[in-house]
Write an enzyme that holds these catalytic residues in place. Sequence first.
Site, mmCIF file in Angstrom:
data_model
loop_
_atom_site.group_PDB
_atom_site.id
_atom_site.type_symbol
_atom_site.label_atom_id
_atom_site.label_comp_id
_atom_site.label_asym_id
_atom_site.label_seq_id
_atom_site.Cartn_x
_atom_site.Cartn_y
_atom_site.Cartn_z
ATOM 1 N N TYR A 125 -8.707 4.378 -15.064
ATOM 2 C CA TYR A 125 -8.430 4.920 -16.544
ATOM 3 C C TYR A 125 -8.222 4.028 -17.643
ATOM 4 C CZ TYR A 125 -8.733 9.733 -14.458
ATOM 5 O OH TYR A 125 -9.110 11.061 -13.890
ATOM 6 N N SER B 287 -2.797 5.092 -14.095
ATOM 7 C CA SER B 287 -3.758 4.980 -15.259
ATOM 8 C C SER B 287 -4.234 3.622 -15.342
ATOM 9 C CB SER B 287 -3.352 5.592 -16.601
ATOM 10 O OG SER B 287 -3.405 6.814 -16.533
ATOM 11 N N THR B 288 -3.614 2.760 -14.529
ATOM 12 C CA THR B 288 -4.034 1.171 -14.916
ATOM 13 C C THR B 288 -5.329 0.812 -14.140
ATOM 14 O OG1 THR B 288 -2.806 0.481 -13.138
ATOM 15 C CG2 THR B 288 -1.361 0.585 -15.255
ATOM 16 N N GLY B 289 -5.817 1.529 -13.392
ATOM 17 C CA GLY B 289 -7.044 1.407 -12.577
ATOM 18 C C GLY B 289 -8.223 1.832 -13.302
ATOM 19 N N GLY C 122 -9.675 4.668 -5.912
ATOM 20 C CA GLY C 122 -8.285 3.905 -6.032
ATOM 21 C C GLY C 122 -7.193 4.724 -5.032
ATOM 22 N N ASP D 191 -5.639 7.425 -5.303
ATOM 23 C CA ASP D 191 -6.061 8.642 -4.892
ATOM 24 C C ASP D 191 -6.643 8.922 -3.465
ATOM 25 O OD1 ASP D 191 -6.414 11.594 -5.190
ATOM 26 O OD2 ASP D 191 -7.699 11.380 -6.645
ATOM 27 N N ASP E 210 0.743 -1.291 -0.002
ATOM 28 C CA ASP E 210 -0.060 0.103 -0.006
ATOM 29 C C ASP E 210 0.808 1.363 0.014
ATOM 30 O OD1 ASP E 210 -1.657 2.111 0.743
ATOM 31 O OD2 ASP E 210 -2.651 1.089 2.324
ATOM 32 N N ILE E 211 0.760 1.920 -1.099
ATOM 33 C CA ILE E 211 1.883 3.149 -1.226
ATOM 34 C C ILE E 211 1.878 4.275 -0.130
ATOM 35 C CG2 ILE E 211 0.342 4.771 -2.463
ATOM 36 C CD1 ILE E 211 2.748 5.042 -4.399
ATOM 37 N N ASN F 166 -6.821 13.053 -10.532
ATOM 38 C CA ASN F 166 -7.769 13.416 -11.660
ATOM 39 C C ASN F 166 -7.423 15.126 -11.817
ATOM 40 O OD1 ASN F 166 -9.417 14.842 -9.714
ATOM 41 N ND2 ASN F 166 -10.119 12.954 -9.046
HETATM 42 N N1 AR6 Z 1 -1.269 1.518 -3.357
HETATM 43 C C1 AR6 Z 1 -0.525 1.412 -4.488
HETATM 44 N N2 AR6 Z 1 -1.344 1.060 -5.353
HETATM 45 C C2 AR6 Z 1 -2.644 0.990 -5.303
HETATM 46 C C3 AR6 Z 1 -3.324 1.402 -4.136
HETATM 47 C C4 AR6 Z 1 -2.373 1.627 -3.082
HETATM 48 N N3 AR6 Z 1 -3.013 1.994 -1.836
HETATM 49 N N4 AR6 Z 1 -4.861 1.457 -4.637
HETATM 50 C C5 AR6 Z 1 -4.994 1.300 -5.666
HETATM 51 N N5 AR6 Z 1 -3.651 1.146 -6.322
HETATM 52 P P1 AR6 Z 1 -6.384 4.063 -9.928
HETATM 53 P P2 AR6 Z 1 -5.970 5.724 -12.273
HETATM 54 C C6 AR6 Z 1 -3.249 0.776 -7.710
HETATM 55 O O1 AR6 Z 1 -7.765 3.961 -10.178
HETATM 56 O O2 AR6 Z 1 -6.275 4.449 -13.225
HETATM 57 C C7 AR6 Z 1 -9.210 7.908 -9.027
HETATM 58 O O3 AR6 Z 1 -10.470 8.111 -8.637
HETATM 59 C C8 AR6 Z 1 -4.333 0.189 -8.620
HETATM 60 O O4 AR6 Z 1 -4.349 -1.353 -8.430
HETATM 61 O O5 AR6 Z 1 -6.306 4.612 -8.471
HETATM 62 O O6 AR6 Z 1 -4.791 6.508 -12.812
HETATM 63 C C9 AR6 Z 1 -8.822 9.296 -9.249
HETATM 64 O O7 AR6 Z 1 -9.236 10.425 -8.556
HETATM 65 C C10 AR6 Z 1 -3.858 0.415 -9.732
HETATM 66 O O8 AR6 Z 1 -2.784 -0.500 -10.475
HETATM 67 O O9 AR6 Z 1 -5.682 5.499 -10.744
HETATM 68 C C11 AR6 Z 1 -8.723 9.458 -10.947
HETATM 69 O O10 AR6 Z 1 -10.137 9.853 -11.203
HETATM 70 C C12 AR6 Z 1 -3.259 1.935 -9.766
HETATM 71 O O11 AR6 Z 1 -3.045 2.160 -8.478
HETATM 72 C C13 AR6 Z 1 -8.629 8.104 -11.316
HETATM 73 O O12 AR6 Z 1 -9.011 7.161 -10.222
HETATM 74 C C14 AR6 Z 1 -3.873 3.110 -10.446
HETATM 75 O O13 AR6 Z 1 -5.367 2.833 -10.346
HETATM 76 C C15 AR6 Z 1 -7.340 7.611 -11.720
HETATM 77 O O14 AR6 Z 1 -7.285 6.625 -12.207
#
Ligand code: AR6
Length: 182
Positions: A134, A130-132, A45, A47, A23-24, A37
């Site tokens: 987005y 962007s891998t979640g 996610g 964020d 967990d980052i 965003n």
């Molecule tokens: N620690 C490390 N990695 C994580 C954690 C964590 N605690 N939680 C999720 N991930 P995403 P995006 C990984 O969706 O695709 C938000 O609502 C997750 O498994 O967080 O850039 C923002 O406000 C994935 O591999 O970000 C934006 O609206 C990675 O983080 C939007 O989502 C990115 O997933 C951004 O989407």
Amino acid sequence: MLFQLSLLVKSMNKDKIKIINADITKLDVDAIVNAANQALCGGGGVDGAIHRAAGPELLDVCKTLGGCNTGLAKRTPGFNLAASHIIHTVGPVWYGGHKNEEDLLASCYLETLKLASIHNVKSIAFPAISTGAYRFPIKKACDIAIKTIVEYLSSDNQLERVLLVCFDAKIERQYQKLLVIK
Ligand code: AR6
């Protein structure tokens, strides 16, 4: 592409890049990166996790930053986190690859690293931007992340440690393939 990247990685100081499953928000590094965003108003996610862990002051400061365009980065303090800095970058939403998504994702990593250097950051942790939500394809996203970081490190003497933080086994496997160190 994979082969070229492996060679490139082998030719630099590989010890600086580490793949970890974590967990980052829990990491004791100088800076963590947020996949934010454009409004910088928090979200789901990573964020959401960062805002919860850093505390409400983070949102108060984010609101004063005037948002952030896709591919760019802005810095805040880490507040309740162990990290002193949070670098917020806005990854591209994946629309099939016809909207400059690959260059925009590379720009996220590069702009974040440049901002980290300005703040004298020695250790930084990246989520897979962007891998979640987005929906960026994982293989392409991991290629871009590693290629951009490796290129940056080849001309930077300040950064000592770059953590690629995985929250998903597929991403971890993809990073491992690219960073084969024998
Ligand atoms: N620690 C490390 N990695 C994580 C954690 C964590 N605690 N939680 C999720 N991930 P995403 P995006 C990984 O969706 O695709 C938000 O609502 C997750 O498994 O967080 O850039 C923002 O406000 C994935 O591999 O970000 C934006 O609206 C990675 O983080 C939007 O989502 C990115 O997933 C951004 O989407």
